[in-house]
Design an enzyme around this catalytic site. Structure first.
Site, PDB file in Angstrom:
ATOM      1  N   LEU A 145       0.357 -12.422  -7.074  1.00  8.24           N
ATOM      2  CA  LEU A 145       2.110 -11.784  -7.368  1.00  8.24           C
ATOM      3  C   LEU A 145       2.335 -12.026  -9.289  1.00  8.24           C
ATOM      4  CD1 LEU A 145       3.944 -14.467  -5.241  1.00  8.24           C
ATOM      5  CD2 LEU A 145       4.144 -13.030  -4.737  1.00  8.24           C
ATOM      6  N   THR A 163      -7.825 -16.035  -2.393  1.00 10.34           N
ATOM      7  CA  THR A 163      -6.388 -16.051  -2.797  1.00 10.34           C
ATOM      8  C   THR A 163      -5.371 -16.289  -2.673  1.00 10.34           C
ATOM      9  OG1 THR A 163      -6.468 -14.201  -0.999  1.00 10.34           O
ATOM     10  CG2 THR A 163      -7.497 -12.722  -2.884  1.00 10.34           C
ATOM     11  N   GLU A 210      -7.400 -15.523  -8.348  1.00 14.14           N
ATOM     12  CA  GLU A 210      -6.887 -13.751  -8.466  1.00 14.14           C
ATOM     13  C   GLU A 210      -5.021 -14.505  -7.997  1.00 14.14           C
ATOM     14  OE1 GLU A 210      -6.831 -10.746  -5.318  1.00 14.14           O
ATOM     15  OE2 GLU A 210      -8.610 -11.564  -6.288  1.00 14.14           O
ATOM     16  N   GLU A 217     -11.984  -9.102   2.826  1.00 14.65           N
ATOM     17  CA  GLU A 217     -11.585 -10.240   3.387  1.00 14.65           C
ATOM     18  C   GLU A 217     -12.395 -10.808   3.870  1.00 14.65           C
ATOM     19  OE1 GLU A 217      -7.595 -11.241   0.848  1.00 14.65           O
ATOM     20  OE2 GLU A 217      -7.435 -10.974   3.323  1.00 14.65           O
ATOM     21  N   ASP A 247       1.079  -1.139   0.007  1.00 18.58           N
ATOM     22  CA  ASP A 247       0.195  -0.028   0.017  1.00 18.58           C
ATOM     23  C   ASP A 247       0.857   1.232  -0.089  1.00 18.58           C
ATOM     24  OD1 ASP A 247      -2.363  -2.078  -0.051  1.00 18.58           O
ATOM     25  OD2 ASP A 247      -2.919  -1.071   2.290  1.00 18.58           O
TER      26      ASP A 247
END
Length: 669
Positions: free
Chosen positions: A607, A563, A604, A408, A323
């Site tokens: 990495l 994920t 998805e 999540e 982030d």
């Protein structure tokens, strides 16, 4: 002076030039040719000529040859019968062209306009041959040339057998995107929709004046013969930066965005995933919603006939790994938090985590007279009302509901801002007054009021299981108190998901909905599965902690976005022995729990991936050939669109990946 009269003949080059005009003509053009027949040519003394004809085509494309006698030179008018033959040849060309265009439209599903010209035909044939033709005419070959779909549409329906994959095309009216992937039980096994989604916001979306933002992605049953869907993210391509919508809810750099989406459209990506941030839309006051930037953004996507998956983000962006920006919760919520910090998750040391609201206030009227659940539901209803037309025409195919940190369903047990570093076990997040009150009620109901406390021997954020009395082999996690506490802790998580998914089903009736689940794979090989326990997944070695979550999703006919699979895809031989990690084992457990409950699964890449080996591993996970039941992902979201991806070689590999994910036969060259 006498002159010998000879016929004027049209050369083969002249015929070719006239044949370049392949537009469909009306009978009016034939009338013009009749008028041209009567035109006279006036010859000058020096052999030059002047035409009284108004027809430029004859002046530009026909060369009149002068025949000279020994005494001098002069021109003769072209005989009438030769002009008639020229007209006949031109009409034959037009008739042939009209039949070619009609055949391409009718039998080849080519999207050729009524007045299609030779450029349209060449571009359509080049795409059919596997080339990439951009809107400005830029054309380059693809190394992954192979069988193309019957038509270039945002969505390609693909059915495949064990030995052969046959592309099919679906009509625009049937485009359901992810929605067809997440159907009711009755429709689950009959659904055959396949999509590819790509993120739309990325570092290169960001202008010098545009703030970037983090989103939880990107830009989410099927028949056992179907191929999975690929996805990406928009505000959201990578969910790491926001270059599409700024903090004022304005669309940033729409021209650049349009160019990026055209690139993706050119290689048959089906759509994009967009994060709709609570902290932007309802920033300044309760129930004061500003959707203006999203309206423009959705319209751009719709105009390109791409589909949308939208993530409703009720969490803060910022403070975690990767982030680089901050999108806080709404300002009015932050003001409440100044006087009542217990609205946030709290660890044993009293540190508040402002990434999202505590689930303890789901039913507490502490948000200006509303409960947290009511706030979320009002936001959902506003979105549904504001974008009703996009739901009606199928542009929006799926809504993913944010259920916790990073969107999540988990506790924020490993916050980087509080010092957590991989592979620490994390800490329990149940020390705000509202969750402690819930724990106290549960303990009293059980008849052991002294159990109304959190574990005091579970270590700190960066502890290892063997260093704690709670998580070590034979530790308190498996004792009477430990089982009570972990059961209550995980049930709070499931109840929160159950409440929000029930409201989402009401707000988005008839629309596919999904929830996101993170993969906490470190310490998976330990007996306690310590990192999973602090995150709210009661999944020690002697208990299946994911089956109850899947049952909850199944109850609301919702899909799962998992994920952890991305780590398994791109790090197949990683060494996780030091932290007793096992992403493959966790992946196997969660996927089978979902499929056994008939919950559609999407995923998805967490990495970066730009090479063929990485893409092939993704394909192996998304479409496992050895699954006896033919189960696979319903969609895949690619993270992320970046300048590196747009490099020629990387882009060609990505195009090849999209084709194979759609089930097309692609040569390995």
């Amino acid at each position: 002076m006498s002159s010998e009269m000879q016929k004027f003949q049209t050369s083969e080059d002249d015929d070719d030039e006239m044949g370049m005009d392949v537009k469909e003509e009306d009978d009016e053009d034939e009338d013009d040719d009749d008028k041209n027949t009567a035109n006279q040519v006036m010859v000058g003394v020096e052999g030059g000529f002047t035409s009284t004809s108004s027809n430029n085509r004859f002046q530009q494309n026909q060369q009149y040859q002068e025949q000279l006698t020994p005494q001098g030179g002069s021109r003769r008018c072209r005989p009438m019968e030769e002009k008639e033959r020229t007209k006949l040849r031109e009409r034959q060309r037009r008739a042939i062209t009209a039949k070619i265009l009609t055949g391409l439209r009718r039998h080849g599903n080519y999207n050729l306009r009524v007045r299609a010209d030779i450029n349209d035909v060449i571009a359509a044939l080049a795409r059919e041959a596997g080339w990439v033709v951009l809107p400005d005419g830029t054309t380059f070959p693809s190394r992954s040339q192979g069988t193309k779909p019957a038509a270039v549409t945002p969505t390609t329906v693909v059915t495949s057998s064990s030995t052969q994959m046959t592309p099919q095309q679906t009509s625009p009216a049937s485009l359901g995107g992810m929605s067809s992937s997440y159907q009711s039980t009755v429709e689950y096994n009959a659904c055959q929709m396949k999509d590819i989604f790509v993120p739309s916001s990325s570092p290169y979306d960001v202008t010098s004046n545009a703030p970037s933002q983090t989103s939880a992605l990107l830009v989410e049953g099927l028949d056992v013969q179907d191929d999975p869907i690929i996805g990406g993210s928009m505000d959201a391509v990578d969910n790491r930066q926001l270059g599409v919508i700024n903090m004022k809810c304005e669309l940033v750099d729409p021209d650049s965005l349009l160019n990026q989406l055209r690139f993706l459209k050119a290689i048959n990506v089906d759509g994009v995933v967009i994060n709709a941030w609570w902290g932007i839309v309802e920033a300044h006051g309760p129930q004061v919603y500003n959707w203006s930037g999203y309206k423009r953004l959705f319209q751009v996507v719709r105009d390109l006939k791409l589909k949308l998956q939208v993530v409703l983000c009720f969490h803060e962006c910022g403070g975690n790994l990767g982030d680089d920006v901050i999108i806080p919760l709404p300002n009015w919520v932050a003001e409440i938090g100044l006087t009542n910090p217990d609205i946030y998750f709290t660890d044993r040391a009293g540190r508040r985590n402002q990434e999202c609201l505590s689930w303890g206030i789901d039913k507490e009227r502490v948000l200006r007279g509303r409960t947290a659940v009511e706030v979320y539901f009002d936001y959902m209803r506003s979105f549904r009302t504001e974008f009703d037309l996009f739901f009606e025409d199928g542009t929006i195919s799926l809504i993913e509901i944010g259920l916790g940190p990073c969107g999540e369903l988990r506790y924020p047990s490993n916050p980087v801002k509080h010092g957590w570093r991989y592979p620490g076990v994390g800490e329990f997040q149940c020390y705000d007054q509202y969750l402690l009150k819930s724990l106290r009620r549960a303990a009293e109901t059980r008849g052991h009021s002294f159990w109304a406390r959190g574990p005091d021997n579970s270590g700190s954020y960066n502890s290892q299981p063997k260093e704690t009395g709670f998580f070590c082999d034979g530790g308190d996690y498996n004792g009477h108190y430990g089982r009570f506490f972990l059961g209550w802790y995980s049930q709070v998580l499931i109840d929160h998901g159950d409440r929000l998914m029930a409201l989402a089903r009401m707000a988005f009736e008839g629309i596919c909905i999904a929830a996101k689940l993170s993969g906490i794979y470190w310490w998976y090989k330990s007996s306690s599965h310590a990192a999973e326990l602090t995150a709210g997944f009661y999944n020690p070695c002697n208990r299946d902690g994911y089956a109850p979550i899947m049952a909850m999703l199944r109850k609301h006919e919702a899909g799962l976005n998992f994920t952890c699979v991305g780590t398994c895809m791109l790090v197949p031989c990683g060494d996780f022995s030091g932290e007793l990690g096992d992403p493959e084992g966790l992946n196997w457990q969660v996927l089978n729990a979902a499929w056994d409950a008939l919950v559609p699964v999407s995923s998805e890449n967490d990495l970066p991936c730009h090479d063929r080996d990485g893409y092939n591993r993704i394909l192996e996970k998304a479409k496992p050939l050895n699954d006896p039941d033919g189960r696979h992902f319903t969609s895949f979201t690619y993270l992320s669109v970046s300048l590196l991806l747009m490099e020629r070689q990387n882009f060609m590999e990505f195009e090849r990946f999209v084709k194979k994910m759609h089930g097309e036969a692609v040569l390995d060259v």
